[in-house]
Design a protein around this motif. Structure first.
Motif, PDB file in Angstrom:
ATOM      1  N   LYS A 126       0.855  -1.195   0.000  1.00 19.53           N
ATOM      2  CA  LYS A 126       0.000   0.000   0.000  1.00 19.53           C
ATOM      3  C   LYS A 126       0.891   1.246   0.000  1.00 19.53           C
ATOM      4  O   LYS A 126       1.927   1.271   0.659  1.00 19.53           O
ATOM      5  N   ALA A 127       0.459   2.265  -0.723  1.00 11.03           N
ATOM      6  CA  ALA A 127       1.259   3.492  -0.761  1.00 11.03           C
ATOM      7  C   ALA A 127       0.952   4.338   0.476  1.00 11.03           C
ATOM      8  O   ALA A 127      -0.001   5.117   0.490  1.00 11.03           O
ATOM      9  N   LEU A 138      -2.373   5.972  -5.756  1.00 11.01           N
ATOM     10  CA  LEU A 138      -1.570   6.086  -6.973  1.00 11.01           C
ATOM     11  C   LEU A 138      -2.352   5.465  -8.125  1.00 11.01           C
ATOM     12  O   LEU A 138      -2.442   4.241  -8.236  1.00 11.01           O
ATOM     13  N   THR A 182       7.487  14.289  -6.105  1.00 12.80           N
ATOM     14  CA  THR A 182       6.518  13.554  -5.268  1.00 12.80           C
ATOM     15  C   THR A 182       6.391  14.180  -3.883  1.00 12.80           C
ATOM     16  O   THR A 182       5.293  14.450  -3.397  1.00 12.80           O
ATOM     17  N   ILE A 218       4.590   4.443 -11.723  1.00 10.77           N
ATOM     18  CA  ILE A 218       3.913   4.207 -10.439  1.00 10.77           C
ATOM     19  C   ILE A 218       4.829   3.622  -9.359  1.00 10.77           C
ATOM     20  O   ILE A 218       4.857   4.102  -8.229  1.00 10.77           O
ATOM     21  N   LEU A 219       5.618   2.616  -9.712  1.00 12.25           N
ATOM     22  CA  LEU A 219       6.409   1.966  -8.663  1.00 12.25           C
ATOM     23  C   LEU A 219       7.526   2.874  -8.147  1.00 12.25           C
ATOM     24  O   LEU A 219       7.849   2.864  -6.960  1.00 12.25           O
ATOM     25  N   LYS A 241       5.851   5.223  -5.905  1.00 14.12           N
ATOM     26  CA  LYS A 241       5.431   4.532  -4.670  1.00 14.12           C
ATOM     27  C   LYS A 241       6.621   4.375  -3.717  1.00 14.12           C
ATOM     28  O   LYS A 241       6.510   4.591  -2.516  1.00 14.12           O
ATOM     29  N   LYS A 242       7.762   4.015  -4.272  1.00 15.85           N
ATOM     30  CA  LYS A 242       8.959   3.841  -3.432  1.00 15.85           C
ATOM     31  C   LYS A 242       9.241   5.150  -2.673  1.00 15.85           C
ATOM     32  O   LYS A 242       9.549   5.130  -1.489  1.00 15.85           O
ATOM     33  N   VAL A 249       7.072   7.503  -1.920  1.00 18.54           N
ATOM     34  CA  VAL A 249       6.025   7.703  -0.904  1.00 18.54           C
ATOM     35  C   VAL A 249       6.374   6.893   0.344  1.00 18.54           C
ATOM     36  O   VAL A 249       6.320   7.393   1.476  1.00 18.54           O
TER      37      VAL A 249
END
Ligand code: PEP
Ligand code: MG
Length: 575
Positions: free
Chosen positions: A264-265, A275, A516, A534-535, A538-539, A541
């Protein structure tokens, strides 16, 4: 000889392959005199080119799969018919003879004669047929100039680097069906729709190289480093091994990121972030799912309308939207109504000759001027909403008046479906794109009447800083951390917070990992970007401690000076 070139990297990654020059054959035609004794030979050259194109087209027609749309066969047949017509197959021969000129020039002259006659035709359909003439002539000229045909390209190896002067969004969307390794262009801006499509193809690409087409030759070995915006032509052995290694490392990093696909982000302090993904065609949903996006934040429906003769009817649109909604299996799917115009013409050759297309009849303005066409799209969207979690997003709102007009048309579409007993989501959520500075300044008024807002930073930057997003001569002025942009974004997020309406960013800023933390600091909790980003986002975040960065965010918001913002942003990213 080895050499390198620099441009604007618009999609990351490294590709190594052979150059294929995309022809702008008509641009390359020059006139030269042909001596009287060689005229016969010139005519024979012309006839041979016509017959090569005829053979090519016939072979394309005979190999069309049974499932291919009927219009595709009709399209090829029209081209064959035009090619056989004496205006194209005979008249250029008369010009070669009377002007003692080369075949390409004669054909181009004849094409211009024909096209000018088409321009005077009142019937829209017939007038549009001039593009078929241009396309047929392009094909013959390519053969005369010795360029390989399209069929030949597809048969080549996969590691092809497309080298073009420019690529229209309509062309780029077709690349989705082919496996090119990279593409590079002489012109184009970083947030042009062509660049956006490059990112969605997940292939490295560089624009604004200025002279790639004139310096690179067909078949040359080329390295494209989309991360650095560098192209190396005919690399030596050491450079080649260095880049092969870099390419492997890039792939390993990408694989590693996949580990957080289902995570989960959530920031270190427990703030949850959504996301979502941007898509252009229904098939993109595969990529959306492969990176674990929690929804589609922007489906750019205009691509369904490109590269074709007829607008898609209600049924075709309904099926496209329904497919996406079903594939996302209950996750939100935000579908934007048509955003045609500016650099997204249905047919780029067709572009209206207006001085400032980006300020013209674009997006919702165009839809409101074509209520019947818009009615079909709204009906298709509503019908599809029965099959999933669809939200409607309206692009390029500049005034509340436009929004109210749109809502009236939406009500009308709803009523028509009720009369027919067709099921749809009665309280479907409707959001608006905030991408014109006027809308950002009045964000509260929009938030009051809408269910959610989505900030289109690509256009917001274009319109606020007065820089054409497709024009590479001003792309150095593209600055997402310009204080004005930060304030407009922050103001919009604040308006949403005040009225308890979700706000997302779906422009390219959302997928830029350097931004971000800044966006999180401005209060953004909903990002929508190309699946390929996205990934990485996400990392970031997952590694962000929100309370720690808020004091820096405050300083950034209150700054009027870009040069102060840059070091503050760096500091924020180092936390
Ligand atoms: C934007 O303008 O930021 C946006 C998301 O819309 P588009 O890029 O399609 O104009
Ligand atoms: Mg936009």
């Amino acid at each position: 000889m080895s050499f390198s070139m620099h441009g604007v990297g618009v999609s990351g990654g490294i590709a190594i392959g052979h150059a294929h020059l995309v022809s702008h054959a008509l641009l390359e035609v020059v006139q030269y005199k042909v001596p009287k004794n060689l005229i016969k030979q010139e005519i024979a050259r012309f006839k041979e080119a016509v017959s090569t194109v005829r053979d090519d087209l016939e072979s394309v027609r005979s190999q069309l799969p049974a499932k291919a749309p009927a219009e595709l066969a009709a399209f090829v047949s029209t081209h064959l018919m035009l090619l056989a017509d004496h205006t194209l197959s005979e008249m250029p021969i008369r010009i070669i003879e009377s002007e003692s000129c080369n075949a390409e020039w004669a054909l181009k002259q004849q094409m211009e004669n024909i096209v000018s006659q088409f321009d005077e035709i009142e019937d829209d359909y017939l007038r549009e047929r001039k593009h078929d003439v241009v396309q047929v002539v392009e094909r013959v000229i390519k053969v005369l100039l010795g360029h390989p045909s399209q069929v030949a390209i597809q048969e080549q190896e996969k590691a092809i680097i497309l080298v073009a002067y420019d690529i229209s969004p309509a062309d780029a969307i077709q690349f989705k069906q082919h496996q090119f390794a990279a593409f590079i262009t002489d012109v184009g801006g970083a947030t042009s729709h062509t660049a956006i499509l490059a990112r969605s193809l997940s292939i490295p690409s560089i624009v604004a190289l200025q002279r790639a087409r004139s310096l690179i030759r067909d078949g040359e070995l080329v390295i494209v480093d989309g991360n650095q915006g560098v192209v190396i032509v005919n690399p030596d052995k050491d450079t080649l091994s260095e880049y092969k290694l870099k390419q492997e490392q890039w792939e390993i990093e990408k694989q590693k990121l996949k580990r957080i696909k289902l995570t989960k982000a959530v920031t270190l302090d427990g703030t949850q972030v959504e996301l979502h993904a941007n898509i252009e065609v229904p098939e993109d949903v595969v990529n959306v799912k492969s990176v674990g996006a929690t929804g589609v934040g922007l489906y750019r429906t205009e691509f369904l309308f490109m590269n074709r003769r007829e607008m898609p009817d209600e049924e075709e649109q309904f099926l496209a939207y329904k497919n996406v909604a079903e594939a996302m299996d209950g996750l939100p799917v935000t579908i934007r109504t048509l955003d045609l115009g500016a650099d997204k013409e249905i047919n780029p050759d067709n572009a209206r000759t207006c001085t400032n297309p980006a300020l013209g009849l674009r997006a919702i303005r165009f839809c409101l001027s074509e209520p019947q066409m818009f009615h079909l799209q709204l009906r298709a969207l509503l019908r599809a909403s029965h099959y999933g979690n669809i939200k409607i997003l309206i692009p390029m709102l500049s005034s509340i008046y436009e929004l109210r007009q749109t809502m009236t048309l939406l009500d009308k579409a709803k009523k028509s479906l009720i009369q027919e007993n067709q099921p749809f989501q009665k309280d479907i959520k409707v959001g608006g794109m905030i991408e014109i500075p006027a809308a950002a300044l009045c964000a509260e008024a929009f938030a009051r009447e809408l269910d959610f807002l989505s900030i289109g930073t690509n256009d917001l930057i274009q319109y606020s800083l007065a820089i054409d997003r497709t024009d590479d001569t001003v792309s150095h002025l593209y600055n997402p951390i310009h204080p004005a942009i930060i304030q407009l974004v922050e103001m919009t997020i604040r308006a949403g917070q005040k009225l308890n309406k979700p706000v997302s960013v779906c422009g390219e800023m959302a997928g830029d990992v350097k931004l971000t933390r800044l966006l999180l600091g401005l209060g953004l909790r909903n990002f929508s970007m190309h699946p390929s980003n996205i990934l990485t986002v996400k990392k970031q975040v997952l590694q962000t401690d929100l309370p720690k960065l808020l004091p820096i965010a405050k300083k950034i918001i209150s700054s009027q000076d870009s040069e102060r913002i840059e070091p503050l942003l760096e500091k924020m990213n180092l936390l």
